[in-house]
Design an enzyme around this catalytic site. Sequence first.
Site, mmCIF file in Angstrom:
data_model
loop_
_atom_site.group_PDB
_atom_site.id
_atom_site.type_symbol
_atom_site.label_atom_id
_atom_site.label_comp_id
_atom_site.label_asym_id
_atom_site.label_seq_id
_atom_site.Cartn_x
_atom_site.Cartn_y
_atom_site.Cartn_z
ATOM 1 N N GLN A 191 53.309 33.613 -20.893
ATOM 2 C CA GLN A 191 53.536 33.197 -22.272
ATOM 3 C C GLN A 191 54.717 33.950 -22.886
ATOM 4 O OE1 GLN A 191 48.794 33.374 -22.799
ATOM 5 N NE2 GLN A 191 49.842 33.116 -24.737
ATOM 6 N N PHE A 222 45.676 31.132 -23.111
ATOM 7 C CA PHE A 222 44.704 31.643 -24.093
ATOM 8 C C PHE A 222 44.980 33.091 -24.482
ATOM 9 C CE2 PHE A 222 42.273 28.693 -21.235
ATOM 10 C CZ PHE A 222 42.339 27.594 -22.071
ATOM 11 N N GLU A 226 50.007 36.534 -22.154
ATOM 12 C CA GLU A 226 51.020 36.953 -23.121
ATOM 13 C C GLU A 226 51.716 38.222 -22.668
ATOM 14 O OE1 GLU A 226 51.541 38.316 -27.786
ATOM 15 O OE2 GLU A 226 49.760 37.183 -27.195
ATOM 16 N N ARG A 304 45.300 42.517 -36.536
ATOM 17 C CA ARG A 304 44.859 41.198 -37.012
ATOM 18 C C ARG A 304 43.380 41.227 -37.391
ATOM 19 N NH1 ARG A 304 46.854 35.817 -37.196
ATOM 20 N NH2 ARG A 304 48.861 36.575 -36.459
ATOM 21 N N ARG A 336 42.886 34.044 -27.664
ATOM 22 C CA ARG A 336 42.923 33.078 -28.767
ATOM 23 C C ARG A 336 42.157 33.600 -29.992
ATOM 24 N NH1 ARG A 336 41.463 26.847 -27.363
ATOM 25 N NH2 ARG A 336 42.590 25.806 -29.056
ATOM 26 N N PHE A 338 43.043 36.530 -31.431
ATOM 27 C CA PHE A 338 43.771 37.796 -31.473
ATOM 28 C C PHE A 338 43.157 38.802 -32.445
ATOM 29 C CE2 PHE A 338 47.712 40.357 -31.762
ATOM 30 C CZ PHE A 338 48.100 40.356 -30.441
ATOM 31 N N THR A 434 51.935 39.267 -36.773
ATOM 32 C CA THR A 434 51.802 40.382 -37.708
ATOM 33 C C THR A 434 52.947 41.379 -37.547
ATOM 34 O OG1 THR A 434 50.286 41.478 -36.160
ATOM 35 C CG2 THR A 434 49.309 40.168 -37.916
ATOM 36 N N ALA A 503 49.955 33.597 -31.349
ATOM 37 C CA ALA A 503 49.749 33.727 -32.798
ATOM 38 C C ALA A 503 49.770 32.387 -33.528
ATOM 39 C CB ALA A 503 50.792 34.671 -33.408
ATOM 40 N N GLU A 703 44.767 28.480 -32.893
ATOM 41 C CA GLU A 703 43.729 29.501 -32.921
ATOM 42 C C GLU A 703 42.597 29.262 -33.917
ATOM 43 O OE1 GLU A 703 45.511 33.678 -31.751
ATOM 44 O OE2 GLU A 703 46.781 32.703 -33.240
#
Length: 756
Positions: A191, A222, A226, A304, A336, A338, A434, A503, A703
């Site tokens: 990702q 998912f 990442e 988050r 997903r 986060f 964020t 995100a 998400e």
Amino acid sequence: MKHIDSQLHVRGTSEYVDDQRPPEGMLYAAVFGSPIAHGNITALRLEKAKAAEGVRTVLTIDDIPGSPVLGPIIPDELLLARDHVAFRGEPIVLVVAETRVQAEKAVALVEVDIDPLPVVTCPREAHAAADFFGKPSTYQIGDVDAQWDFCAHVIEGSCDIGGQEHVPLETNRARALPRENGQMTVWSSTQSPYAGQKAVASLLGIAEHLVEIDVKRLGGGFGGKEDQATHWACMAALGAHATGCPVEIVLRRHEDVSHTGKRHPYLCDFKLGLDAEGNLLAYEAWLYQNAGAFADLSLPVLERSLLHATNAYDIPNVRVMAASCKTNLPPNTAFRGFGGPQAMFVIESALAEASDQIGIPRDELQKRNLIETGDQLYYGQVIERCQMQKTWDEAGDTYDLDEIKRSIAAYNDSNFSTKKAVSVMPVCFGISFTKTFLNQGSALVHVYTDGSVAVTTGGIEMGQGVSTNMAAIAARSFGIHPDRIKVEATNTTRIANMSPSAASATSDINGNAVLLACQEIRESIFAALQPEMDGELGCEGGRITLNGNPSKISWEEAVAKTYLSRRRLSAHGFYATPGIEFDNEKGWGTPFAYHVYGTCITEVTVDCLRGTYKVDAAKIVHDIGRPINPIVDVGQVEGGLVQGLGWMTMEDLVWNDEGRILSGALSTYKLPDIYFCPDDLQVNFLEPEDNPPGPLGSKAVGEPPLMYGIGVFFAIRDAMKAFNPKATIPYTSPMTPERVLMGIHQHLPAPHENLS
């Protein structure tokens, strides 16, 4: 417009990393991981592995030409362990052989001596030892301590929130190809192509422009790809560098589970203050995050959580404290939602406990305290264009919540062994990274002289439909059919410095970049048509429009004229989300471009003699803005819901005290299947309404729907209490049938007593 990959998927012709024809002489890599969760390496014997059939090379950290250090936030992880291991499965040795089987056989011949050290798996234990990543954080507003004396009710409790395995259909994998002049191309299931590019360049000790990362699509991510996909891109690149041959690494399912992190488990405490009418006055929460052995993305995940601690509720006095606690589990990572789902579960648990203690139905407490336009959240952001109440009211009216309650009450009165219940789950979820600097995206758009269009962005297609959205955005901008659009693979040589596809911001930042690139090309085309066409020009239905009316000039003719006029038919669009800023140290600012709202009504039936249950219905009203592709969006809502239902009910990650996962196979780790899904699953969108920050007025959808699944926990819990009102049911997820059975049969009266 349908999902542009749907026919390829159905026919099985979609290409992933290892579906491409192998280049000549390709080798295969496998990893030897630590057999224990924590210890010091005292001896490593590789002779047998090196002598095994087909083995080309056996690599350790000493064979890395550049930096072996990884870590997107805190550089604290080595690609291959040197003298210390911190989780079971941590990679120590990379074996490269002529076949995959030969590599795996050679891995089994690696011998290691490790002096064991104490193993920590509990975040509270790590917290007590002050073993953190970063430092504990507090976000707050108002004066929480001063409020408790004014509260008619003060509720306290704790939560034990389980993790979740990503289980993408495509496990982690990468293929690396060495090229001329020290260049390296890596096809990676990631990702974050740019993160892979940076890491491979650093690992090999070369400049980033010599590394090319290419991603056509993922078979699911998912969040699990990442950051942690970077490791496998580096492994393949290291093998290719050492041998001078193409190298592929593909993890088997058990390897993927043992070597990679999950959704973070949390242990949490809460304290909630209410007045006599049930209005929320004060809320305090402590979040102990189980980060695992290395930092990975734990700190932004925790951030988050801090930003979603009150979910959809207006609470004037809030204090949320959180710590990322280091344990000897695989480093947990993005998933997903986060961090948002864990925080939302805590506030919903606090409301459920308040309902039990003060006798006001949980949905009444929820409805009474929903946020509204103009409310200021505890981290400073003021809510604009709030749709929370609207989704709540529309769900109640559309699905007739009052009738559902009456029907359930009648059923429970006439049935002893099975009980029904309903819950309502509101969701308010902020959209943006964020980390403010990540809110940027680029797009490269080419219009060819026959009128066909190629679009490249930094967005990764992983089944969520981002390629479909990019094609739709370009097609609408140019006024042509989507069939004229080709969405190219994501590639670091075409798009530089890209942010991860995460995100829920992928379509927003990349889609807006596509719009900007298309606008430049439109202006170039219109300039080529003037002054012959004097007036307001546009593109619609495959033709140029003049003052809103179709002209005689087709799109293809306009493109040809632009080319002959030596004007641009290519453009690079760059978009940075405006209006967001956040001080992480102070926990104050405007971290989100906007919020997504929605409400889900969940109905369940519990067999109280067996502990089993069925999700009868999930009925959703979701705020989608002005959707780009409703078919894609419905799929995202349904898929997110089911993933959330699985997290809350059956997906039970269990480790023993030695850090060994006990539910690491699909025979022991249960996933929701089609038979588990609600028989009655309804998704309704609010009436389309422009969302200015989103491309074409849309809102992100990836998400937020997962959080609807939280409601099933409280529906099952209410059904359990309908059978045994005296049961003490802890806020421990997932709510497996075993936990249901044991929870129901606590404190049951003697056989002759009335259960009520």
